[in-house]
Design a protein around this motif. Structure first.
Motif, PDB file in Angstrom:
ATOM      1  N   GLY A 192       1.792  -3.801   1.003  1.00 18.79           N
ATOM      2  CA  GLY A 192       1.126  -4.493   2.102  1.00 18.79           C
ATOM      3  C   GLY A 192       1.868  -4.415   3.414  1.00 18.79           C
ATOM      4  N   LEU A 193       2.865  -3.550   3.467  1.00 17.29           N
ATOM      5  CA  LEU A 193       3.729  -3.391   4.643  1.00 17.29           C
ATOM      6  C   LEU A 193       4.081  -1.914   4.799  1.00 17.29           C
ATOM      7  CD1 LEU A 193       6.221  -6.300   3.936  1.00 17.29           C
ATOM      8  CD2 LEU A 193       4.716  -6.191   5.929  1.00 17.29           C
ATOM      9  N   PRO A 194       4.551  -1.503   5.980  1.00 16.72           N
ATOM     10  CA  PRO A 194       5.053  -0.137   6.117  1.00 16.72           C
ATOM     11  C   PRO A 194       6.189   0.113   5.124  1.00 16.72           C
ATOM     12  CG  PRO A 194       4.821  -1.181   8.261  1.00 16.72           C
ATOM     13  CD  PRO A 194       4.626  -2.262   7.250  1.00 16.72           C
ATOM     14  N   VAL A 195       6.203   1.296   4.548  1.00 15.73           N
ATOM     15  CA  VAL A 195       7.229   1.620   3.569  1.00 15.73           C
ATOM     16  C   VAL A 195       8.140   2.712   4.113  1.00 15.73           C
ATOM     17  CG1 VAL A 195       5.822   0.995   1.585  1.00 15.73           C
ATOM     18  CG2 VAL A 195       5.778   3.346   2.429  1.00 15.73           C
ATOM     19  N   GLU A 196       9.306   2.823   3.514  1.00 17.91           N
ATOM     20  CA  GLU A 196      10.233   3.885   3.859  1.00 17.91           C
ATOM     21  C   GLU A 196       9.757   5.200   3.239  1.00 17.91           C
ATOM     22  OE1 GLU A 196      14.312   2.839   3.178  1.00 17.91           O
ATOM     23  OE2 GLU A 196      13.973   0.744   3.720  1.00 17.91           O
ATOM     24  N   PRO A 197      10.148   6.329   3.817  1.00 14.59           N
ATOM     25  CA  PRO A 197       9.674   7.624   3.322  1.00 14.59           C
ATOM     26  C   PRO A 197      10.067   7.921   1.883  1.00 14.59           C
ATOM     27  CG  PRO A 197      10.596   7.855   5.528  1.00 14.59           C
ATOM     28  CD  PRO A 197      10.922   6.470   5.066  1.00 14.59           C
ATOM     29  N   CYS A 198      11.037   7.201   1.339  1.00 13.71           N
ATOM     30  CA  CYS A 198      11.444   7.432  -0.052  1.00 13.71           C
ATOM     31  C   CYS A 198      10.295   7.251  -1.033  1.00 13.71           C
ATOM     32  CB  CYS A 198      12.598   6.507  -0.426  1.00 13.71           C
ATOM     33  SG  CYS A 198      12.206   4.747  -0.297  1.00 13.71           S
ATOM     34  N   TYR A 199       9.253   6.513  -0.631  1.00 12.09           N
ATOM     35  CA  TYR A 199       8.099   6.275  -1.517  1.00 12.09           C
ATOM     36  C   TYR A 199       7.037   7.369  -1.406  1.00 12.09           C
ATOM     37  CZ  TYR A 199       9.727   1.592  -2.706  1.00 12.09           C
ATOM     38  OH  TYR A 199      10.445   0.544  -3.200  1.00 12.09           O
ATOM     39  N   GLY A 200       7.262   8.358  -0.554  1.00 17.19           N
ATOM     40  CA  GLY A 200       6.235   9.353  -0.294  1.00 17.19           C
ATOM     41  C   GLY A 200       5.739  10.078  -1.524  1.00 17.19           C
ATOM     42  N   ASP A 201       6.649  10.354  -2.485  1.00 17.00           N
ATOM     43  CA  ASP A 201       6.256  11.074  -3.690  1.00 17.00           C
ATOM     44  C   ASP A 201       6.008  10.167  -4.883  1.00 17.00           C
ATOM     45  OD1 ASP A 201       6.460  13.542  -2.382  1.00 17.00           O
ATOM     46  OD2 ASP A 201       8.616  13.696  -2.830  1.00 17.00           O
ATOM     47  N   VAL A 202       6.102   8.862  -4.686  1.00 18.01           N
ATOM     48  CA  VAL A 202       5.934   7.933  -5.802  1.00 18.01           C
ATOM     49  C   VAL A 202       4.462   7.649  -6.084  1.00 18.01           C
ATOM     50  CG1 VAL A 202       6.414   5.563  -6.578  1.00 18.01           C
ATOM     51  CG2 VAL A 202       8.182   6.899  -5.417  1.00 18.01           C
ATOM     52  N   ALA A 203       3.625   7.665  -5.047  1.00 21.76           N
ATOM     53  CA  ALA A 203       2.212   7.302  -5.207  1.00 21.76           C
ATOM     54  C   ALA A 203       1.339   8.257  -4.410  1.00 21.76           C
ATOM     55  CB  ALA A 203       1.980   5.864  -4.742  1.00 21.76           C
ATOM     56  N   ASP A 204       0.094   8.350  -4.833  1.00 22.52           N
ATOM     57  CA  ASP A 204      -0.883   9.150  -4.085  1.00 22.52           C
ATOM     58  C   ASP A 204      -1.289   8.446  -2.799  1.00 22.52           C
ATOM     59  OD1 ASP A 204      -1.546  11.425  -6.043  1.00 22.52           O
ATOM     60  OD2 ASP A 204      -1.777   9.647  -7.301  1.00 22.52           O
ATOM     61  N   THR A 205      -1.430   7.130  -2.867  1.00 23.76           N
ATOM     62  CA  THR A 205      -1.822   6.326  -1.705  1.00 23.76           C
ATOM     63  C   THR A 205      -0.991   5.050  -1.689  1.00 23.76           C
ATOM     64  OG1 THR A 205      -4.074   7.200  -1.600  1.00 23.76           O
ATOM     65  CG2 THR A 205      -3.733   5.019  -0.665  1.00 23.76           C
ATOM     66  N   ILE A 206      -0.649   4.580  -0.491  1.00 21.20           N
ATOM     67  CA  ILE A 206       0.173   3.382  -0.328  1.00 21.20           C
ATOM     68  C   ILE A 206      -0.520   2.449   0.662  1.00 21.20           C
ATOM     69  CG2 ILE A 206       2.438   2.475   0.297  1.00 21.20           C
ATOM     70  CD1 ILE A 206       3.532   5.346  -0.151  1.00 21.20           C
ATOM     71  N   VAL A 207      -0.679   1.187   0.279  1.00 28.80           N
ATOM     72  CA  VAL A 207      -1.229   0.184   1.191  1.00 28.80           C
ATOM     73  C   VAL A 207      -0.113  -0.233   2.135  1.00 28.80           C
ATOM     74  CG1 VAL A 207      -2.333  -2.069   1.427  1.00 28.80           C
ATOM     75  CG2 VAL A 207      -2.873  -0.614  -0.545  1.00 28.80           C
ATOM     76  N   THR A 208      -0.188   0.225   3.370  1.00 29.07           N
ATOM     77  CA  THR A 208       0.879  -0.051   4.330  1.00 29.07           C
ATOM     78  C   THR A 208       0.530  -1.175   5.308  1.00 29.07           C
ATOM     79  OG1 THR A 208       0.072   1.748   5.732  1.00 29.07           O
ATOM     80  CG2 THR A 208       1.862   2.250   4.186  1.00 29.07           C
ATOM     81  N   PHE A 209      -0.639  -1.757   5.147  1.00 28.12           N
ATOM     82  CA  PHE A 209      -0.939  -3.014   5.839  1.00 28.12           C
ATOM     83  C   PHE A 209      -1.909  -3.800   4.986  1.00 28.12           C
ATOM     84  CE2 PHE A 209      -3.233  -6.043   8.357  1.00 28.12           C
ATOM     85  CZ  PHE A 209      -2.248  -6.599   9.169  1.00 28.12           C
ATOM     86  N   GLU A 210      -1.594  -5.069   4.769  1.00 27.71           N
ATOM     87  CA  GLU A 210      -2.520  -6.049   4.201  1.00 27.71           C
ATOM     88  C   GLU A 210      -2.308  -7.353   4.936  1.00 27.71           C
ATOM     89  OE1 GLU A 210      -3.528  -8.649   0.189  1.00 27.71           O
ATOM     90  OE2 GLU A 210      -2.243  -6.872   0.007  1.00 27.71           O
ATOM     91  N   GLY A 211      -3.316  -7.769   5.686  1.00 25.58           N
ATOM     92  CA  GLY A 211      -3.147  -8.995   6.447  1.00 25.58           C
ATOM     93  C   GLY A 211      -4.368  -9.325   7.271  1.00 25.58           C
ATOM     94  N   SER A 212      -4.205 -10.274   8.164  1.00 27.23           N
ATOM     95  CA  SER A 212      -5.323 -10.826   8.922  1.00 27.23           C
ATOM     96  C   SER A 212      -5.662  -9.975  10.137  1.00 27.23           C
ATOM     97  CB  SER A 212      -4.989 -12.243   9.385  1.00 27.23           C
ATOM     98  OG  SER A 212      -3.966 -12.200  10.376  1.00 27.23           O
ATOM     99  N   TYR A 213      -6.835 -10.222  10.661  1.00 29.51           N
ATOM    100  CA  TYR A 213      -7.319  -9.561  11.883  1.00 29.51           C
ATOM    101  C   TYR A 213      -6.371  -9.811  13.052  1.00 29.51           C
ATOM    102  CZ  TYR A 213     -10.404  -8.996  15.994  1.00 29.51           C
ATOM    103  OH  TYR A 213     -10.953  -8.654  17.195  1.00 29.51           O
ATOM    104  N   ASP A 214      -5.958 -11.059  13.225  1.00 28.54           N
ATOM    105  CA  ASP A 214      -5.078 -11.389  14.345  1.00 28.54           C
ATOM    106  C   ASP A 214      -3.755 -10.642  14.246  1.00 28.54           C
ATOM    107  OD1 ASP A 214      -6.973 -13.045  15.442  1.00 28.54           O
ATOM    108  OD2 ASP A 214      -6.111 -14.892  14.617  1.00 28.54           O
ATOM    109  N   LYS A 215      -3.197 -10.590  13.044  1.00 33.55           N
ATOM    110  CA  LYS A 215      -1.921  -9.897  12.869  1.00 33.55           C
ATOM    111  C   LYS A 215      -2.085  -8.396  13.114  1.00 33.55           C
ATOM    112  CE  LYS A 215       0.919 -11.264   9.698  1.00 33.55           C
ATOM    113  NZ  LYS A 215       1.576 -11.550   8.400  1.00 33.55           N
ATOM    114  N   TYR A 216      -3.197  -7.845  12.656  1.00 35.77           N
ATOM    115  CA  TYR A 216      -3.414  -6.405  12.796  1.00 35.77           C
ATOM    116  C   TYR A 216      -3.623  -6.005  14.249  1.00 35.77           C
ATOM    117  CZ  TYR A 216      -5.056  -1.763  11.326  1.00 35.77           C
ATOM    118  OH  TYR A 216      -5.193  -0.416  11.125  1.00 35.77           O
TER     119      TYR A 216
END
Length: 527
Positions: A192-216
């Motif tokens: 639910g947050l930006p991740v470091e590049p070390c996770y690039g090969d761990v998953a096909d897709t990464i949720v790098t934002f999960e939150g409210s409209y105001d925060k986004y």
């Protein structure tokens, strides 16, 4: 879903610019579908998603206790099969609990009490639960088309100062386990947050934002530079809730494209808390009112292309004692963005619309021929031509409302089956499981006495007496399948208290009330 801020120590420095060197121009929607398909409303929502390909590409299914839906549930199996068959990815939810690490102000997250971790919060406890949940999704529903695993509540940073790869190594091991045991599985991480590049090969897709409209929209969590620079926007997924209206939704989708997210989901639903701050409701339990507009915004095209006419029109006809019905099905037609609905015609006259590629037409006459056709429409309102006509002749009227009752009994399971040919509210099986007429509930005069258990629709009940008093037996889902009018139930013998080697069984339906002939079943009768 993730709790805001649980990134782990030393979260990477994020880029402050919104616009990416590479921007996603055409997106897909990916939906955390946190509702069950075993209710009418839930089944309709899933039926809508099944039509929304190719823009709707990922559907995450979350069991009722944030774990694989167990025991096996036919409605869940059919939904997974239909999502997969439509061309979308049916993904099973697995909670990773940040692997038990506590990130202040949040304390270490324990495993489930009923899971292999037994409420512990160590790495070993979480590993046991995660692997078990992955295996359960595939053991229960893999044959129906589980396409991968969604690893929720994952850590965003690679590790700690003392162990720079501590967290990423744990998730890489889980990723390797999934890929090794379930080849081709699609893997999603959700910090639910930006991740470091070390996770690039761990998953096909990464949720790098999960939150409210105001925060986004307030840039409180800007994307990482490697996301902005990536040539594969499908690596990134943004989830945004509390988005009030269609105009705000369009702004969110536009920003997600600027931030190079290839997947997006936007909803007006809200995250609800009680007075103590405990989450009462996550914002992923329905579709937003602007869903069709969201599909168009994500696709990023001016849609003037009409869907193909539906093909594969097929029917199953059945007659009750006085009326007939026809259950129609057809294939999802091709569309460049998303099909969203259908109109059904009989004899050239419109008889109804549906979100699903199926409709049951009722109130027909037995022994009568009918002609059916279907049109499709897409998110932009483009309407297809009519399908080829299908001629269906309904069968003659049924001689009785409950047909072909049967039962069998083994040392481990009891199986009951009957065809209910009229549109009843309740379909029941009454079971004298101890073969003793002096115990249990007495049915109407002329019907069996001593009923110890009742199956009603999809639940098993034990007689609690006196009179019409029943207690549901937990942990048992007896309804195995329905095919047309035929209902099949299976019950473990262990769930039938005082079970004898002989049972007396009668099938009943209401309203109106109707009974089958009573059956006497002896253990070993070919179950």
């Amino acid at each position: 879903m993730t709790a805001a801020g649980l990134a782990g120590p030393a979260l990477l420095a994020s880029a402050t610019a919104i616009a990416a060197p590479n921007q996603a121009t055409h997106q897909h929607t990916a939906i955390p579908a946190y509702w069950g398909p075993d209710t009418g409303a839930g089944a309709e929502l899933f039926a809508r998603l099944e039509q929304n390909v190719p823009t709707s590409e990922i559907v995450v299914l979350n069991g009722s206790d944030s774990k694989p839906q167990a025991p096996f549930n036919q409605a869940w199996a059919e939904t997974i099969e239909e999502i997969h068959g439509a061309g979308a990815l049916a993904i099973g939810y697995v909670d990773t609990g940040y692997y038990g690490f506590g990130f202040p102000p949040v304390a270490p997250h324990p495993t489930r009490l009923d899971g292999p971790g037994h409420g512990g919060s160590s790495v070993a406890d979480w590993t046991a639960q995660i692997l078990q949940d992955i295996d359960d999704w595939y053991a229960l529903y893999g044959a129906y088309g589980v396409d991968g695993i969604f690893l929720d509540q994952s850590v965003a940073s690679c590790g700690t100062a003392a162990d720079p790869d501590l967290y990423v190594d744990l998730y890489a091991a889980i990723s390797d386990y999934i890929s090794g045991n379930y080849p081709g599985a699609y893997i999603i991480l959700n910090p639910g947050l930006p991740v470091e590049p070390c996770y690039g090969d761990v998953a096909d897709t990464i949720v790098t934002f999960e939150g409210s409209y105001d925060k986004y929209m307030g840039d409180e969590v800007p994307p990482a530079s490697w996301q902005l620079e990536s040539a594969t926007p499908e690596k990134f997924w943004h989830l945004v809730y509390d988005v009030p209206d269609e105009a705000a939704m369009a702004d969110v989708v536009a920003r997600s494209k600027q931030q190079n997210a290839g997947y997006v989901y936007v909803t007006d639903d809200q995250l609800a808390f009680d007075s103590s701050g405990t989450v009462l409701d996550y914002p992923w339990d329905t579709l937003p009112p602007y869903w069709h507009a969201e599909l168009i915004e994500a696709a990023g095209v001016v849609d003037t292309v009409v869907p193909d006419p539906p093909d594969g029109l097929d029917a199953t006809a059945a007659s009750g004692t006085s009326a007939a019905r026809v259950s129609l099905t057809w294939n999802n037609p091709w569309d460049n963005v998303a099909t969203v609905g259908y109109e059904v015609f009989s004899g050239g006259v419109s008889i109804g619309t549906t979100y699903d590629n199926a409709m049951t037409v009722t109130g027909l006459l037995p022994s009568t021929s009918y002609s059916f056709q279907v049109k499709a429409w897409d998110v932009a309102g483009n309407v297809s031509d009519l399908s080829c006509p299908l001629l269906v002749t309904t069968p003659a009227a049924a001689a009785a409302p409950i047909l072909s009752p049967s039962a069998c009994l083994s040392a481990s399971v009891a199986r009951y089956q009957a065809a209910y040919v009229d549109p009843f509210t309740h379909r029941r099986v009454f079971i004298n499981s101890d073969n003793n007429t002096a115990t249990g509930y007495d049915l109407s005069p002329g019907q069996p006495a001593g009923i110890d258990h009742m199956i009603e629709n999809g639940a098993l009940y034990r007689h609690a007496g006196p009179g019409w008093a029943w207690t549901q037996v937990s942990g048992v889902s007896p309804l195995v399948s329905t095919a047309g009018d035929v209902y099949v139930w299976e019950v473990p013998i262990s769930a039938l208290s005082g079970a004898a080697a002989t049972q007396v069984v009668v099938f009943q339906a209401s309203s109106p009330d109707a009974y089958s002939a009573a059956l006497t079943v002896t253990q070993g009768d070919g179950c």
